[in-house]
Design an enzyme around this catalytic site. Structure first.
Site, PDB file in Angstrom:
ATOM      1  N   GLN A 277       0.851  -1.215  -0.001  1.00 27.65           N
ATOM      2  CA  GLN A 277       0.073  -0.155  -0.140  1.00 27.65           C
ATOM      3  C   GLN A 277       0.900   1.454  -0.025  1.00 27.65           C
ATOM      4  OE1 GLN A 277      -2.821  -0.341   3.145  1.00 27.65           O
ATOM      5  NE2 GLN A 277      -3.905  -1.990   2.102  1.00 27.65           N
TER       6      GLN A 277
ATOM      7  N   GLY B  55      -0.745 -12.209  -9.846  1.00 32.59           N
ATOM      8  CA  GLY B  55      -0.328 -13.596 -10.250  1.00 32.59           C
ATOM      9  C   GLY B  55       1.314 -13.519 -10.517  1.00 32.59           C
ATOM     10  N   GLY B  56       1.712 -13.679 -11.737  1.00 33.64           N
ATOM     11  CA  GLY B  56       3.106 -14.001 -11.871  1.00 33.64           C
ATOM     12  C   GLY B  56       3.520 -15.302 -11.574  1.00 33.64           C
TER      13      GLY B  56
ATOM     14  N   TYR C 181      10.856 -12.781 -23.854  1.00 30.98           N
ATOM     15  CA  TYR C 181      11.935 -13.069 -23.281  1.00 30.98           C
ATOM     16  C   TYR C 181      11.827 -14.683 -22.521  1.00 30.98           C
ATOM     17  CZ  TYR C 181       8.778 -10.681 -19.946  1.00 30.98           C
ATOM     18  OH  TYR C 181       7.982 -10.477 -19.259  1.00 30.98           O
TER      19      TYR C 181
ATOM     20  N   GLU D 124       0.156 -17.773 -14.953  1.00 34.61           N
ATOM     21  CA  GLU D 124       1.355 -18.333 -15.603  1.00 34.61           C
ATOM     22  C   GLU D 124       1.265 -19.913 -15.126  1.00 34.61           C
ATOM     23  OE1 GLU D 124       5.131 -16.661 -15.519  1.00 34.61           O
ATOM     24  OE2 GLU D 124       4.339 -14.419 -15.547  1.00 34.61           O
TER      25      GLU D 124
ATOM     26  N   MET E 148       5.316 -11.903 -23.425  1.00 34.78           N
ATOM     27  CA  MET E 148       6.546 -12.069 -22.756  1.00 34.78           C
ATOM     28  C   MET E 148       7.614 -12.339 -23.443  1.00 34.78           C
ATOM     29  SD  MET E 148       5.167 -13.318 -18.840  1.00 34.78           S
ATOM     30  CE  MET E 148       4.041 -14.650 -19.401  1.00 34.78           C
TER      31      MET E 148
END
Length: 573
Positions: free
Chosen positions: A88, A111-112, A228, A153, A226
């Protein structure tokens, strides 16, 4: 996600260049890119722990910042912050940054790589999708954000260990996005604003087969591809992280490229304007590699992710490492100390952005902002995507302080590249070159034979030198030579430009008191009036250390800038 710019009007040139010290850009000249597509940057919450706080983000080069990451509470299957107090605080700082850069959008990314475990559970039923979407909308409103970015993912299969998968993820992902889009639009009608919905997607056709790609693209504002991790520490051999094009030579492992990945999205039927090409601000260092092929395609004993920030600190200025560039892949690498380092620089990212622009993609993006602490990579790619000219020079990065001037002299036919793809901005200008430039500026008038013993009749600058000498613009040396290949000094350049301006009938009355420069006594008598005029006219200025440096060189970049200023001066007369 793994760790991980036709000449401007003369008046504008005056405004942009007035404060420029020759050879040194100032803050007033830093370019702001504000039109033409998205420039999306992910800012990771942990970056603040490492000293890169939101106020350091180069917001002038971005249109959207995704705060990474929120996660999914496994008990409620709703959005949650991993560290609420810390997150925050970061979000408050990002809102402050947006107040200062009102073109910015702020999104929460959910996410990630490490926090996608429970997506499948959260989307498994209509009730869960409605609840999860509602929690995201509530969070966006409470935090004063502009939308949601989902980085699952991955649906169906893949991702970090422990990620839950179901075959129905493919359809349920679409249904979640539909629910989220509907709830965001409903809230937007209440608030009188448009909330954004974006996703991140892997660079590969395999990912497109695990989602309903065309349906998804129709729902979201864009897909951040993405671009990469095509190769990395999970491979057997050291290879390029994100090659723009696949090398044609033999490789011991699978070959792919960013171009191939983008084409896969396009061939799948995803509109180009819905694609944002993501780029890495990091590379990989492979240790224990062999010297053959300077480490490329070698086995290795260990490997790690390396941010561009760390590359600058530990590798790029280290004489133990040699720099190479693969002409096909269009990416650089380093080799030394039995280490192969795959990375991207301003040139390679600009090339990727130029590809994105040529294909009509919706924008460019970056993982992760703090890894480019100076912002030079972000500026290069963002600038290249928004470029208004077809820059052929790989060593003139978009956003460079001399880029506008190089564009002007190149398009006006005054200066050419040293090769088809290089301008050599740091190379010293020579006397023959300056005569040739002014000759071109005058439309190549008829000239006789140069009177100097060292300017051959078939030399590129023969007509130019002959014409310039006849008009009294250039002079030779006492020994009868002109020395066309000799570097031109600042006082010689000032003298030639002074005589050329008089030849053009423009005002040369202005003079600056040179005594304010600590080395004014070093100015040659023949150049004193010329330098005093050149400084007064704003063509040359003193160095940042208070010197005039009359015997110093003028680089090709500096010469381009001076010529652009000269043209502005002549247009005013």
């Amino acid at each position: 996600m793994r760790n991980f710019i036709r000449r401007t009007a003369a008046a504008l040139a005056v405004l942009c260049m007035a404060a420029l010290l020759l050879g040194t850009p100032t803050e007033a000249e830093e370019r702001t890119y504000s039109a033409g597509g998205e420039a999306v940057g992910y800012y990771a919450g942990w970056a603040a722990y490492q000293g890169f706080t939101p106020d350091q983000i180069p917001a002038e080069h971005l249109t959207q910042i995704n705060y990474a990451f929120a996660q999914i509470d496994p008990d409620t299957l709703t959005i949650a912050l991993e560290n609420p107090a810390h997150d925050q605080k970061n979000l408050a700082a990002l809102r402050k940054l947006r107040q200062q850069n009102q073109h910015l959008k702020l999104l929460i990314s959910v996410g990630g790589w490490s926090d996608s475990q429970y997506f499948s559970d959260a989307v498994a039923t209509a009730a869960r999708r409605e609840s999860f979407a509602a929690s995201c909308v509530d969070f966006v409103v409470e935090q004063g954000l502009d939308g949601v970015d989902l980085d699952w993912e991955y649906p169906v299969s893949g991702g970090a260990a422990g990620t839950i998968h179901r075959p129905a993820d493919k359809q349920n992902f679409t249904l979640l996005l539909q629910e989220l889009r509907e709830q965001l639009d409903r809230q937007g009608r209440r608030d009188g604003k448009d909330y954004a919905l974006t996703i991140a997607g892997a660079a590969g056709s395999w990912y497109l087969n695990q989602i309903e790609a065309v349906k998804v693209a129709a729902i979201v504002d864009h897909i951040f591809v993405m671009g990469y991790d095509l190769h990395g520490t999970w491979d057997t051999y050291a290879d390029f992280n994100a090659p723009l094009y696949a090398p044609s030579g033999t490789s011991p492992q699978s070959r792919s490229s960013i171009s191939d990945c983008v084409q896969a999205y396009l061939k799948k039927g995803i509109p180009a304007e819905k694609i944002v090409l993501g780029m890495p601000l990091y590379g990989y260092a492979y240790q224990g590699v062999k010297a053959q092929n300077n480490g490329l395609y070698s086995t290795y004993t260990s490997a790690k992710s390396v941010s561009y920030k760390m590359l600058k600190k530990s590798y790029l200025d280290n004489t133990d490492y040699r720099q190479f560039r693969h002409e096909e892949a269009q990416v650089p690498w380093l080799y030394g100390n039995r280490t192969f380092v795959s990375y991207d620089d301003a040139v390679s990212l600009a090339a990727k952005a130029q590809l994105a622009r040529s294909l009509g993609l919706g924008g460019v993006g970056f993982w992760e902002i703090s890894q480019d602490d100076g912002g030079e990579l972000i500026a290069a790619a963002s600038g290249a995507f928004r470029s208004t000219w077809d820059n052929p020079f790989r060593d003139v990065p978009p956003g460079a302080w001399y880029e506008e001037a190089v564009q002007y002299v190149y398009e006006a036919g005054l200066m050419q590249g040293t090769t088809g793809s290089t301008f050599s901005p740091d190379r010293a200008s020579n006397r023959g070159m300056i005569a040739a430039i002014l000759y071109r500026l005058e439309g190549r008038p008829r000239a006789g034979t140069p009177p100097f013993t060292d300017v051959a009749a078939d030399s590129y600058c023969a007509d130019a030198v002959a014409w310039a000498e006849q008009q009294g613009i250039v002079r030779g040396f006492d020994d009868g030579t002109f020395r066309p290949e000799g570097r031109i000094t600042r006082q010689q350049l000032a003298a030639i430009l002074f005589r050329y301006t008089e030849y053009r009938g423009a005002d040369t009355a202005g003079r600056t008191d040179l005594s304010r420069f600590s080395d004014s006594a070093a100015v040659a008598d023949y150049a004193r009036d010329a330098l005093a005029w050149a400084v007064s006219a704003g063509l040359l200025q003193g160095r940042s250390d208070g010197t005039l440096d009359p015997s110093g060189s003028a680089t090709r970049a500096q010469t381009a800038v001076i010529l652009q200023r000269l043209e502005t001066l002549l247009e005013k007369n």
